[in-house]
Design a protein around this motif. Structure first.
Motif, PDB file in Angstrom:
ATOM      1  N   ARG A  11       0.838  -1.207   0.000  1.00 37.49           N
ATOM      2  CA  ARG A  11       0.000   0.000   0.000  1.00 37.49           C
ATOM      3  C   ARG A  11       0.874   1.260   0.000  1.00 37.49           C
ATOM      4  O   ARG A  11       0.609   2.205  -0.738  1.00 37.49           O
ATOM      5  N   SER A  44      -6.736  -4.517  -3.870  1.00 33.09           N
ATOM      6  CA  SER A  44      -7.278  -4.421  -2.518  1.00 33.09           C
ATOM      7  C   SER A  44      -6.975  -5.677  -1.700  1.00 33.09           C
ATOM      8  O   SER A  44      -6.538  -5.596  -0.546  1.00 33.09           O
ATOM      9  N   GLN A  98      -9.202  -3.942  -9.618  1.00 33.00           N
ATOM     10  CA  GLN A  98      -9.028  -3.182  -8.375  1.00 33.00           C
ATOM     11  C   GLN A  98      -9.157  -4.110  -7.187  1.00 33.00           C
ATOM     12  O   GLN A  98      -8.478  -3.945  -6.175  1.00 33.00           O
ATOM     13  N   ASN A  99     -10.012  -5.114  -7.290  1.00 31.69           N
ATOM     14  CA  ASN A  99     -10.202  -6.073  -6.209  1.00 31.69           C
ATOM     15  C   ASN A  99      -8.906  -6.833  -5.905  1.00 31.69           C
ATOM     16  O   ASN A  99      -8.590  -7.101  -4.750  1.00 31.69           O
ATOM     17  N   GLN A 134      -5.961   2.524  -6.260  1.00 27.28           N
ATOM     18  CA  GLN A 134      -6.007   1.087  -6.520  1.00 27.28           C
ATOM     19  C   GLN A 134      -6.387   0.819  -7.972  1.00 27.28           C
ATOM     20  O   GLN A 134      -5.844  -0.090  -8.606  1.00 27.28           O
ATOM     21  N   THR A 146      -4.620  -6.018   1.735  1.00 27.84           N
ATOM     22  CA  THR A 146      -5.227  -6.422   3.010  1.00 27.84           C
ATOM     23  C   THR A 146      -4.814  -7.823   3.444  1.00 27.84           C
ATOM     24  O   THR A 146      -5.261  -8.303   4.479  1.00 27.84           O
TER      25      THR A 146
END
Length: 103
Positions: free
Chosen positions: A30, A55, A51-52, A40, A59
């Protein structure tokens, strides 16, 4: 005929993504993205991913292999070496404590 007793459960090593240190990987991913001024969505476009995906990697829901880390680092204007150095710096004191100060 009697049954054999059940086998005791296997003790296995903790998966790397379950270790608390793994959070540093996502934080560094990040940080690289934010420092490069990318959203993102921007980074996903550079990587040819969704984008997922970005992400989930940030995370810790998705683990990246070495080539994916290389692509991410380069897309953010860094090298894989600088990624490793940043992670190592973040984990440095924890690693030294676990290894009794040896590096």
């Amino acid at each position: 005929m009697s049954r054999l007793p059940p086998k005791p459960p296997k003790t296995t090593a903790k998966k790397s993504h379950a270790r608390p240190e793994y959070a540093v990987i996502g934080e560094t991913l990040r940080a690289f993205r934010v420092e490069a001024g990318l959203t993102q969505v921007d980074l996903a476009g550079r990587l040819g991913r969704s984008q997922n995906y970005v992400s989930q990697a940030e995370t810790g829901q998705k683990r990246l292999d070495g080539l994916q880390l290389l692509d991410w680092s380069r897309a953010c204007g860094h090298s894989l070496t600088s990624f490793g150095a940043r992670v190592d710096a973040q984990l440095g004191s924890a690693g030294e404590e676990e290894n009794g100060g040896a590096r």
